[in-house]
Structure formats: C-alpha cells, structure tokens
Enzyme design. Structure first.
Site, PDB file in Angstrom:
ATOM      1  N   ALA A  24     -14.125  16.032   4.535  1.00 42.37           N
ATOM      2  CA  ALA A  24     -13.692  17.173   5.348  1.00 42.37           C
ATOM      3  C   ALA A  24     -12.930  16.704   6.592  1.00 42.37           C
ATOM      4  O   ALA A  24     -13.253  15.653   7.145  1.00 42.37           O
ATOM      5  CB  ALA A  24     -14.901  18.005   5.759  1.00 42.37           C
ATOM      6  N   PRO A  25     -11.877  17.456   6.986  1.00 38.94           N
ATOM      7  CA  PRO A  25     -11.460  18.758   6.452  1.00 38.94           C
ATOM      8  C   PRO A  25     -10.509  18.698   5.264  1.00 38.94           C
ATOM      9  O   PRO A  25     -10.118  19.734   4.755  1.00 38.94           O
ATOM     10  CB  PRO A  25     -10.763  19.408   7.655  1.00 38.94           C
ATOM     11  N   GLY A  26     -10.106  17.475   4.829  1.00 37.64           N
ATOM     12  CA  GLY A  26      -9.363  17.416   3.584  1.00 37.64           C
ATOM     13  C   GLY A  26      -8.042  16.678   3.616  1.00 37.64           C
ATOM     14  O   GLY A  26      -7.324  16.673   2.619  1.00 37.64           O
ATOM     15  N   SER A  27      -7.679  16.046   4.716  1.00 37.34           N
ATOM     16  CA  SER A  27      -6.369  15.385   4.777  1.00 37.34           C
ATOM     17  C   SER A  27      -6.246  14.274   3.736  1.00 37.34           C
ATOM     18  O   SER A  27      -5.225  14.160   3.050  1.00 37.34           O
ATOM     19  CB  SER A  27      -6.127  14.823   6.181  1.00 37.34           C
ATOM     20  N   LYS A  28      -7.292  13.442   3.595  1.00 39.26           N
ATOM     21  CA  LYS A  28      -7.240  12.351   2.611  1.00 39.26           C
ATOM     22  C   LYS A  28      -7.349  12.904   1.194  1.00 39.26           C
ATOM     23  O   LYS A  28      -6.676  12.417   0.276  1.00 39.26           O
ATOM     24  CB  LYS A  28      -8.373  11.353   2.864  1.00 39.26           C
ATOM     25  N   ASP A  68     -25.550  13.959   1.940  1.00 42.30           N
ATOM     26  CA  ASP A  68     -25.517  12.841   2.872  1.00 42.30           C
ATOM     27  C   ASP A  68     -24.898  11.652   2.146  1.00 42.30           C
ATOM     28  O   ASP A  68     -25.423  11.183   1.134  1.00 42.30           O
ATOM     29  CB  ASP A  68     -26.941  12.507   3.327  1.00 42.30           C
ATOM     30  N   CYS A  84     -10.652   5.685  12.574  1.00 42.30           N
ATOM     31  CA  CYS A  84      -9.577   5.910  13.549  1.00 42.30           C
ATOM     32  C   CYS A  84     -10.037   5.392  14.909  1.00 42.30           C
ATOM     33  O   CYS A  84      -9.726   5.971  15.947  1.00 42.30           O
ATOM     34  CB  CYS A  84      -9.193   7.384  13.611  1.00 42.30           C
TER      35      CYS A  84
END
Length: 476
Positions: free
Chosen positions: A65-69, A115, A190
């Site tokens: 989440a949130p889904g960029s990768k 998890d 990051c």
C-alpha cells in the site's frame, strides 16, 4: 499512478534480475513468461516428483500500500498469465491499495491483509519473485518534506531506529522463506542511514548466506554507467543521494536464492509445508463457473462490444462461492497444494466480477465496472467519468476519491455542484482537506461569475471551522 523516479528503481531492479536469469538459462523454452521464472523446475533438481514448475509466475509485493510498486509490477506480468499478490498489514491501506490497482486496470491480482512478518511461515517457498519496500524513517524525502529529518532530534530516536531495523530484518527474513528456489528478492527503503540498510543486509547475510543467499550488484543489474555506479554503489547496497542525483533519496539491495527443491528449502527453514485445515477450507468452498461464456456475453452486451475475454484474459479461471459471488482467480487455483497455503489468507480472492441475480442473470459489481471503465482498451464502455469517480468514492470512501469528483466540477466551472459535494463529504463522515476546499473554489473561479469572491470567503470560513489552515494555492 505516478511516483518519483527513484522509487521506481526496486521494480526495475527486479525486472533486470529476472531478465538476466532468463538470458542465462539456455534451456528455457516458454518465452511468454520466462522473465519471471526460476532457471529450471525445482523438480529437475530433485529428480522428479510433485514440485513441478507452475506455468505462470507468482509475485508478492509484501508492503504494497498504497500501490505505486504494485501498479508498476503489473505490466511486468502482462502476457505471462502471471499473478500478483499485493499485501499490507493495515485494512484501511489495503482498501486504498485495491482501489488503485483497479483504477490502474490491473485484473490479475489478489490482495491480502497480513502482518508481513508471518508470510514466510504461512506460504513457504511459494513466490517466484518478492519485493519488500519496507516501512522506514523516510529521510530520503527530506527535499520535499523537511520535517522527515526532525525525528533525529527526538530523545527516543535511537530506540525507534532499532525497532525499525528489527522490523525490516523480520520482513526480509519472512520474504526469504516465502521465496521459491531460484527466485529473486528485492529490499528497498526511502531512507539513507545504514541502520535500516547495510546493517539489515549484513544481518540477513549472516543468517542466510550459509544457505546460499547471494547479494546481486544492483548497479550492474540496472546497467548504470560506470561513473554513476561508483558514486551510488556502497558495499552491498545501491544508495541514491538526493544532492548527487537531484532526486529523492533511496536505497536498495537484491538477493538471489539458490536452486534447490522447494520442500528442502522449507525444511531447511524449519517451516511446516503442509497447510492447516483452516487454510485448506476456503478452496473447497469455491467451484468453477460453469456458465462463464454466458457471463462474458452478458458483460459485452451491457458494457459495449469489449471483447472482454481478450482484454481481461481470465474468463477460464472464474470461481463461484456459496453466496453466488463470482471471482477471478489464478489459473491453477485448484491444482496442487501450494495455493492452499494462500487461499485461506486472502481478504479478496481476486477481482469480484459479478453476483448471481435471479434465476439466470448476473449483477456486475462496481469493482468490475471500475476495472473495465479505466482500461484504455475498453474506453468505449458505457461508463461516464462521473460514474467512475462515484464508484471509486464508494469503494474507497477516501478524501482523494471525493476530491477527484470535485475536480470534475472544477473543470466545468460548476461551483455550486462542487460545494454540494463538499456538503455530501461532511455528511458521509469524510473530512474534507485543504485540497477539497481549494478545488471547490477553483470551480467557482473557472467561469469568473459574479459572487466568486463571496463564495471563496464562505468556503474559507468553513475550512477554518474544520480546523484547516489554507495554503498559498488556496489564496491564489
């Protein structure tokens, strides 16, 4: 779905590593999906048996989440019959993840809410490739969010840093256990400190190096120029410094798993490969859809001549649950034991296509409407932009989805409609943000009609009552 260029590096590294394996394997014959498969079937190492290679790649985004990768991974699987499992531990974040995948036109995916530290023992040696974009201190975002460095001044920072490092290692260890022999694992953050990067990688290699874990040269994988590679490669990781590359900061490492039988890999990890009865039960509740062709024809008739089976490709692998809900699932959902370890864990098996309605009809879901309405190849679908945004808002219920609807009003200069949407947001218990009010004001300003200043002042007062601090864009 857009993202900063350095955050796209993990998926590009994964692509390069798997492509390198494909090129190194002269025995691979099925070029359609070779880029994501191990060098040879694990059974070939074991001398035969039940561990035959699946005919499609299975990829896990552990912290998705949130889904960029995940939205970047999806085109990797296009044309391979591959399947993406996108996971996050937060139910709210999984909901947004799922919506972003649908809005990006991704159809071959399953979302889980687990998890990440438990994945390895729940799904041992299951995935061909895994990405771990770990939660971190986010120092790499300092150029756009200066406050991301403030946590270094917090008295308890050292304790929090150790906790994040332990979490990163636990996620990496779990991913390694879930990785099939011959698979590839990418770890990224990051952040820029060594505690969450080099220290985690070194600890990982001390734990799994003796089992054949191998660190890959990310700079070489990405074919970076020699001078740039020298600048960015630091030991076992590749680190992108913001001041050197005029980007956000990012660090990543890549690992390869040796080719050994999956059962041996699970045994070496001390993992019980036989799934529990609880994990097996859901697959027994599902049955193939016997009238899938009728469902396809009804979809084409309702949404336009979409050639749905060609566009989406999974009509031969639809299943139906006891409640009459119809789902897309991976092509070999019912074959072998490996999927049984996963099906009991999924929150949504795939895309819910429809539900049976009446004696012989189908009622198509909003998920399906959103999916086909956002695919470029099915732009003739009888779904308007406003309907799509309304569907997205209902599926997600997020501020972003509502703001997108307000922005549609702004492009038309429909100030009153935009302000009405603001009122609906508040009545739906979704709190508007500064962007919500700024976009509503833009709707009034678009046509420059009389009363625009009064409308702006009225919205400014409401925003302040909501506890918001208007920014420069708002006042402009």
């Amino acid at each position: 779905y857009s993202q900063e260029v350095t955050s796209m590096l993990p998926v590009e590294a994964l692509r390069a590593a798997l492509d390198a394996r494909r090129k190194a394997d002269k025995s691979t014959t099925n070029r359609r999906h070779a880029a994501l498969l191990p060098r040879h079937p694990p059974a070939a190492v074991a001398g035969g048996g039940s561990e035959a290679q699946r005919p499609y790649p299975l990829v896990l985004d552990l912290c998705a989440a949130p889904g960029s990768k995940s939205t970047q991974l999806a085109p990797l699987l296009a044309g391979t019959s591959g399947w993406l499992v996108a996971n996050d531990s937060s139910p709210e974040r999984v909901r947004k993840l799922r919506l972003n995948l649908l809005r990006a036109g991704v159809s071959s995916f399953t979302t889980t809410c687990i998890d990440g530290r438990k994945f390895g023992k729940l799904t041992p040696a299951l995935f061909d490739a895994i990405l771990v974009d770990a939660p971190c201190s986010a120092e790499g975002n300092a150029r756009k969010h200066l406050t991301s460095l403030d946590h270094w001044d917090v008295p308890e920072h050292s304790k929090a840093l150790r906790a994040r490092s332990r979490l990163s290692f636990d996620l990496l260890e779990s991913a390694w256990l879930a990785l099939r022999p011959g698979g590839t694992l990418i770890y990224s953050t990051c952040t820029l400190n060594r505690f969450e990067n080099e220290d985690v990688v070194e600890q990982f290699m001390r734990r799994f190096g003796a089992q054949g874990a191998r660190v890959l040269d990310v700079g070489e994988l990405l074919r970076l120029p020699e001078a740039l590679r020298r600048e960015a490669s630091q030991g076992q990781v590749l680190r992108i410094w913001p001041h050197d590359f005029d980007t956000e900061g990012f660090t990543l490492a890549a690992f390869a798993k040796p080719d050994v039988p999956a059962s041996a890999a699970a045994a070496a990890a001390g993992v019980q490969q036989r799934p529990s009865q609880e994990q097996q039960r859901p697959s027994q509740d599902l049955a193939p859809v016997v009238d899938a062709d009728k469902l396809r024809l009804e979809a084409e008739a309702q949404f336009g001549h979409l050639h749905v089976s060609e566009q989406l490709g999974w009509w031969s692998s639809l299943v139906e649950d006891p409640q009459g809900a119809i789902w897309s699932v991976p092509p070999e959902w019912f074959q072998g034991n490996e999927w049984r370890a996963l099906v009991g864990l999924v929150e949504h098996r795939g895309v819910q296509i429809a539900k049976r309605s009446g004696e012989a009809g189908f009622e198509f879901t909003e998920e399906f409407r959103l999916l086909i309405g956002t695919r470029k190849s099915t732009s003739e679908a009888n779904i308007s932009a406003n309907n799509l945004l309304a569907i997205a808002a209902r599926l997600e219920g997020s501020v972003g989805a509502w703001n997108a609807k307000i922005d549609v009003c702004a492009t038309r200069g429909a100030g009153k409609d935009a302000e009405q949407l603001l009122r609906k947001m508040r009545s739906s218990r979704v709190s508007p943000d500064v962007v919500s009010y700024t976009t509503a004001i833009k709707a009034y300003a678009k046509k420059g009609t009389a009363g625009v200043v009064q409308a702006a002042e009225r919205l400014l007062e409401i925003a302040r009552q909501d506890g918001l601090k208007p920014d420069m864009a708002f006042f402009n």
